[in-house]
Design an enzyme around this catalytic site. Sequence first.
Site, PDB file in Angstrom:
ATOM      1  N   GLY A   1       0.835  -1.196   0.000  1.00 16.54           N
ATOM      2  CA  GLY A   1       0.000   0.000   0.000  1.00 16.54           C
ATOM      3  C   GLY A   1       0.866   1.240   0.000  1.00 16.54           C
TER       4      GLY A   1
ATOM      5  CG  HIS B   1      -1.489   1.682   7.244  1.00 17.07           C
ATOM      6  ND1 HIS B   1      -0.628   1.299   8.246  1.00 17.07           N
ATOM      7  CD2 HIS B   1      -0.734   2.368   6.351  1.00 17.07           C
ATOM      8  CE1 HIS B   1       0.591   1.763   7.979  1.00 17.07           C
ATOM      9  NE2 HIS B   1       0.560   2.413   6.821  1.00 17.07           N
ATOM     10  CD  GLU B   2      -1.740   2.693   2.641  1.00 17.71           C
ATOM     11  OE1 GLU B   2      -1.213   3.824   2.574  1.00 17.71           O
ATOM     12  OE2 GLU B   2      -1.082   1.669   2.883  1.00 17.71           O
TER      13      GLU B   2
ATOM     14  CB  CYS C   1       4.345   2.055   7.368  1.00 19.52           C
ATOM     15  SG  CYS C   1       3.985   3.617   6.552  1.00 19.52           S
ATOM     16  CG  LEU C   2       6.386   1.035   1.415  1.00 18.24           C
ATOM     17  CD1 LEU C   2       5.960   1.384  -0.008  1.00 18.24           C
ATOM     18  CD2 LEU C   2       7.527   0.024   1.393  1.00 18.24           C
TER      19      LEU C   2
ATOM     20  CG  HIS D   1      -0.076   7.028   5.279  1.00 12.40           C
ATOM     21  ND1 HIS D   1       1.082   7.503   5.856  1.00 12.40           N
ATOM     22  CD2 HIS D   1       0.093   5.688   5.163  1.00 12.40           C
ATOM     23  CE1 HIS D   1       1.903   6.479   6.076  1.00 12.40           C
ATOM     24  NE2 HIS D   1       1.330   5.375   5.667  1.00 12.40           N
TER      25      HIS D   1
ATOM     26  CD  GLN E   1       3.116   5.836   2.737  1.00  4.92           C
ATOM     27  OE1 GLN E   1       2.189   5.280   2.174  1.00  4.92           O
ATOM     28  NE2 GLN E   1       4.093   5.155   3.326  1.00  4.92           N
TER      29      GLN E   1
HETATM   30 CO    CO Z   1       1.993   3.425   5.633  1.00  3.54          CO
END
Ligand code: CO
Length: 187
Positions: free
Chosen positions: A64, A151-152, A109-110, A155, A69
Amino acid sequence: MDTNTSKHQEVLVHRENPHEHLPIFIYPNSKLREKAQPVTDFGEEFQAIIGKMANTMYAAGGIGLAATQVGLALDLFILDLSPGNDHLEVFVNTVIDEAGGKVTNGEGCLSFPGVLEDVERAAHILGSCQDRHGNKIAFDYSGLEAVAVQHEMDHLKGVLLFDKVSRLKQRYIKKTVGKFVRQLPGR
Ligand code: CO
């Protein structure tokens, strides 16, 4: 501004092909705290952004990625939860109308390389979004899909995995991410 962001400013994961990828911002970059604005233009430029985000997510091995991000304050995120990494899902202007139940999962998470932390989320969500061309889609998710969407969506509000865990875990996260960043080539 805090003083220890110099190494965290921006991690260009794909230096070799910057035209097809976007830089992924890593905690504690302040870009990650920006709030997304609704998407109104579904034109060529927007389609190109989605393509670059997909390239970036796949190359980084993520499932994701939210627009914030990669430094874009757009109400946009992508997911690919398929086993073969061949089913890209695009979520634009996403809204949750109903949420129920509780589930706890280890989330990565990236923007937090090397981190995996348990987070409690709603187990089921009902809502809607638009696809990459602006068509409205209703969704009804549970399991991993429900967790990933929440989660997204966090963000896009500037809310991070970091904010969801205890002080002790936060200290551990800072250490883990710092270690990763120091090990990047050219640092
Ligand atoms: Co993330």
